[in-house]
Design a protein around this motif. Structure first.
Motif, PDB file in Angstrom:
ATOM      1  N   SER A  45     -18.125   0.639   5.830  1.00 15.28           N
ATOM      2  CA  SER A  45     -17.177   1.567   5.202  1.00 15.28           C
ATOM      3  C   SER A  45     -17.907   2.514   4.253  1.00 15.28           C
ATOM      4  O   SER A  45     -17.591   3.711   4.193  1.00 15.28           O
ATOM      5  CB  SER A  45     -16.077   0.795   4.468  1.00 15.28           C
ATOM      6  OG  SER A  45     -16.612  -0.006   3.441  1.00 15.28           O
ATOM      7  N   ARG A  46     -18.899   2.003   3.527  1.00 16.51           N
ATOM      8  CA  ARG A  46     -19.633   2.838   2.578  1.00 16.51           C
ATOM      9  C   ARG A  46     -20.662   3.734   3.249  1.00 16.51           C
ATOM     10  O   ARG A  46     -21.052   4.768   2.683  1.00 16.51           O
ATOM     11  CB  ARG A  46     -20.316   1.944   1.537  1.00 16.51           C
ATOM     12  CG  ARG A  46     -19.321   1.264   0.610  1.00 16.51           C
ATOM     13  CD  ARG A  46     -19.931   0.146  -0.179  1.00 16.51           C
ATOM     14  NE  ARG A  46     -18.959  -0.465  -1.069  1.00 16.51           N
ATOM     15  CZ  ARG A  46     -19.054  -1.701  -1.566  1.00 16.51           C
ATOM     16  NH1 ARG A  46     -20.112  -2.446  -1.237  1.00 16.51           N
ATOM     17  NH2 ARG A  46     -18.135  -2.172  -2.365  1.00 16.51           N
ATOM     18  N   LEU A  47     -21.106   3.365   4.430  1.00 11.15           N
ATOM     19  CA  LEU A  47     -22.067   4.206   5.139  1.00 11.15           C
ATOM     20  C   LEU A  47     -21.515   5.608   5.365  1.00 11.15           C
ATOM     21  O   LEU A  47     -22.270   6.588   5.367  1.00 11.15           O
ATOM     22  CB  LEU A  47     -22.447   3.572   6.476  1.00 11.15           C
ATOM     23  CG  LEU A  47     -23.490   4.333   7.306  1.00 11.15           C
ATOM     24  CD1 LEU A  47     -24.820   4.436   6.558  1.00 11.15           C
ATOM     25  CD2 LEU A  47     -23.687   3.668   8.667  1.00 11.15           C
ATOM     26  N   SER A  48     -20.218   5.730   5.530  1.00 11.09           N
ATOM     27  CA  SER A  48     -19.612   7.054   5.709  1.00 11.09           C
ATOM     28  C   SER A  48     -19.911   7.948   4.510  1.00 11.09           C
ATOM     29  O   SER A  48     -20.233   9.139   4.667  1.00 11.09           O
ATOM     30  CB  SER A  48     -18.097   6.920   5.897  1.00 11.09           C
ATOM     31  OG  SER A  48     -17.495   6.305   4.762  1.00 11.09           O
ATOM     32  N   THR A  76     -16.322   3.914  -1.073  1.00 16.87           N
ATOM     33  CA  THR A  76     -15.477   4.264   0.068  1.00 16.87           C
ATOM     34  C   THR A  76     -14.284   5.074  -0.411  1.00 16.87           C
ATOM     35  O   THR A  76     -13.123   4.663  -0.334  1.00 16.87           O
ATOM     36  CB  THR A  76     -15.012   3.000   0.813  1.00 16.87           C
ATOM     37  OG1 THR A  76     -16.124   2.151   1.029  1.00 16.87           O
ATOM     38  CG2 THR A  76     -14.406   3.357   2.166  1.00 16.87           C
ATOM     39  N   ARG A  77     -14.588   6.232  -0.964  1.00 16.44           N
ATOM     40  CA  ARG A  77     -13.592   7.200  -1.406  1.00 16.44           C
ATOM     41  C   ARG A  77     -14.117   8.587  -1.052  1.00 16.44           C
ATOM     42  O   ARG A  77     -15.212   8.741  -0.512  1.00 16.44           O
ATOM     43  CB  ARG A  77     -13.322   7.086  -2.907  1.00 16.44           C
ATOM     44  CG  ARG A  77     -12.751   5.754  -3.346  1.00 16.44           C
ATOM     45  CD  ARG A  77     -11.380   5.472  -2.741  1.00 16.44           C
ATOM     46  NE  ARG A  77     -10.298   5.993  -3.553  1.00 16.44           N
ATOM     47  CZ  ARG A  77      -9.026   5.913  -3.197  1.00 16.44           C
ATOM     48  NH1 ARG A  77      -8.696   5.374  -2.032  1.00 16.44           N
ATOM     49  NH2 ARG A  77      -8.072   6.378  -3.975  1.00 16.44           N
ATOM     50  N   ILE A 104      -9.075   1.141   2.621  1.00 19.27           N
ATOM     51  CA  ILE A 104      -9.001   0.287   3.806  1.00 19.27           C
ATOM     52  C   ILE A 104      -7.549   0.047   4.201  1.00 19.27           C
ATOM     53  O   ILE A 104      -7.186   0.106   5.385  1.00 19.27           O
ATOM     54  CB  ILE A 104      -9.735  -1.038   3.539  1.00 19.27           C
ATOM     55  CG1 ILE A 104     -11.240  -0.767   3.408  1.00 19.27           C
ATOM     56  CG2 ILE A 104      -9.479  -2.046   4.660  1.00 19.27           C
ATOM     57  CD1 ILE A 104     -12.036  -1.950   2.912  1.00 19.27           C
ATOM     58  N   SER A 105      -6.688  -0.215   3.220  1.00 18.69           N
ATOM     59  CA  SER A 105      -5.274  -0.459   3.504  1.00 18.69           C
ATOM     60  C   SER A 105      -4.622   0.745   4.182  1.00 18.69           C
ATOM     61  O   SER A 105      -3.884   0.602   5.161  1.00 18.69           O
ATOM     62  CB  SER A 105      -4.533  -0.788   2.210  1.00 18.69           C
ATOM     63  OG  SER A 105      -3.146  -0.876   2.418  1.00 18.69           O
ATOM     64  N   ALA A 106      -4.902   1.943   3.655  1.00 20.26           N
ATOM     65  CA  ALA A 106      -4.261   3.147   4.197  1.00 20.26           C
ATOM     66  C   ALA A 106      -4.869   3.578   5.528  1.00 20.26           C
ATOM     67  O   ALA A 106      -4.158   3.949   6.459  1.00 20.26           O
ATOM     68  CB  ALA A 106      -4.372   4.282   3.179  1.00 20.26           C
TER      69      ALA A 106
END
Length: 512
Positions: free
Chosen positions: A96-99, A144-145, A54-56
């Motif tokens: 974010s995790r849906l991706s 989320t990776r 999220i930060s990046a």
């Protein structure tokens, strides 16, 4: 959807001919896999690695590019893709995790396609469902990776290699070289798929001309990605936390690599493989190509990483080989079909049993503290619900959390803390070309505290205090009593009036 599975003839080369594939097979398995992975995605707290994403990914592209020169170059392409995702969807736990959940679905479609082309339709569909249920996959679909995306590139690059071998046209090999280079930039370990594809070239009995074309495409892919691979060597300090190989490594390979700490699922998979081998032998069916390619896909990358870890820097960690999970699904799918003798009912029963065995781990993955026990989201929820604009934030940087210091906590849900005065925040991660903001010691801004209507202190969990308490002047507790984050405000007349405690963290509200 009704699927009729019929016994197929055995060819002279020991392979069964592929049954007529139905395009909707891959679609419905993809939908199933996406739903399985996405279920409960909002419940676990965000954690250190996801805070890094999220930060990046939420900074501008130029700012991201400058950061990658210092850190996390291996995740650069993934961060760029997620930058586009976050331009559309909010950086919350679910979205974010849906991706990754969607990526799991796309990878499952690839498993169905590859299994059908290397063996039969029943093997392809069964392997796709196994893939959707595999604990490593259900874990990756909730992270989320880039792990789920590496599964996508791994399986579809293999499908593309198979298509190029059969068609042997320049445009197919060009696409293969480009995709191989892109997969390597997405995840450096994906370069280890190339030796796997060498086994595929041999297993498919490719002509000398075709072998030459594959070799040329592989050389082009390696040359294109070589500068990136060399540059990432300068940032190996980021994985300095990985332990050298030892006795524990064996358990990590047998259980964690594909079954994410689920010993029952690993045992059942082992039993299915043994039973499948016996069934193949009795039936005279030996799916040589599928087994050879899948075993190479599992063994070669694992051995390469282990050898590198033994001779160089330790880099073996089970989740880094997530791109080999489709191979395990293919092996298990073939074993289930062989054991069930292509009976739809028997296949369904075995899949249901596998799902039941994997369920405890699946539910654990979706617990509130499933991500290494971290509770970033719970802390952010308290601030969101109870803090008022203009209150002040105190971060106790003496916490013993691992990985990382305390500052990543604010990077996971930055909007929750935006309404607070964070005088302890130093130069931002963007200014530093790093992932995290710098931290300023609490005593350097003590003169600003008297102007704070309330102090919100985030520190380490204290086992001597209850999960929640409220009162006019609460005891600090053994953990806070020795922290300057409490001592300095206390000297200025602040007293704790409410406390919330979670797995790692405690949050206190103090007023004068």
């Amino acid at each position: 959807m009704s699927i009729t599975l019929r016994p197929e003839r055995v060819r002279s080369d020991g392979e069964r001919p592929s049954a007529s594939a139905r395009p909707l097979d891959a679609v419905w398995v993809a939908v199933f896999a996406t739903v399985v992975s996405a279920a409960g995605a909002a419940r676990p707290s965000l954690w250190f690695d996801e805070a890094a994403t999220i930060s990046a990914s939420t900074r501008s592209v130029p700012d991201l590019w400058r950061m990658l020169d210092n850190i996390d170059a291996v995740h650069g392409l993934y961060y760029l893709l997620m930058h586009g995702w976050f331009a559309v969807f909010p950086a919350t736990e679910f979205w974010s995790r849906l991706s990754s959940s969607i990526a799991v679905g796309v990878a499952a479609a690839g498993v169905v396609t590859l299994g059908g082309r290397l063996s039969t339709r029943s093997v392809g569909v069964t392997a796709g469902v196994v893939f959707a249920l595999l604990p490593r996959v259900t874990w990756a679909g909730l992270e989320t990776r880039s792990y789920a995306l590496t599964m996508v590139t791994g399986v579809w690059l293999t499908v593309l290699c198979l298509a190029a071998l059969r068609r042997d046209r320049p445009r197919w090999w060009t696409g293969y070289a480009l995709m191989a280079a892109g997969a390597t930039v997405l995840n450096v370990f994906s370069v280890l798929l190339l030796p796997v594809h060498a086994v595929m070239v041999l297993a498919m009995g490719a002509s000398k001309r075709t072998r030459w074309h594959w070799t040329l495409a592989t050389v082009v892919a390696c040359a294109a990605s070589a500068p990136f691979l060399f540059f990432t060597q300068t940032q190996l300090f980021q994985v300095g936390w990985i332990s050298p190989l030892g006795a524990r490594t064996v358990g990590m390979m047998l259980v964690d690599q594909y079954f994410d700490h689920s010993l029952p699922a690993a045992v059942m998979a082992g039993l299915l493989i043994v039973a499948g081998l016996v069934s193949w032998r009795r039936a005279g069916w030996r799916p040589r190509r599928l087994v050879a390619i899948s075993l190479a896909w599992i063994v070669l990358p694992t051995v390469a990483v282990l050898v590198y870890s033994l001779l160089g820097d330790p880099v073996y960690y089970p989740r880094y080989l997530s791109f080999t999970a489709p191979a395990m699904a293919l092996v298990l799918g073939a074993c289930i079909v062989a054991l069930a003798r292509s009976s739809r009912v028997a296949i369904t029963v075995l899949l249901v049993i596998f799902a039941v065995v994997a369920t405890p781990n699946y539910l654990s993955q979706r617990g509130p503290y499933a991500k290494e026990g971290m509770d970033y989201s719970q802390v952010a929820d308290v601030i969101t619900r109870h803090a008022a604009p203009g209150d002040c934030l105190v971060m106790d940087n003496s916490t013993a959390w691992k990985p990382g210091p305390i500052r990543p906590l604010t990077a996971a849900r930055p909007a929750a803390f935006a309404k607070l005065h964070d005088y302890g925040r130093g130069p931002t991660g963007i200014d530093r070309n790093m992932l995290w903001d710098a931290h300023i010691a609490v005593w350097t801004w003590a003169d600003k505290m008297p102007g704070c209507p309330a102090l919100w202190t985030v520190s380490e969990h204290d086992t001597h205090r209850p999960a929640h308490e409220q009162g006019p002047a609460l005891p600090a507790g053994p953990r806070l009593e020795r922290a300057l984050a409490y001592q300095i405000p206390h000297r200025l007349g602040f007293r704790i009036v409410e406390r919330w405690q979670f797995n790692f963290a405690q949050v206190t509200k103090s007023i004068r």
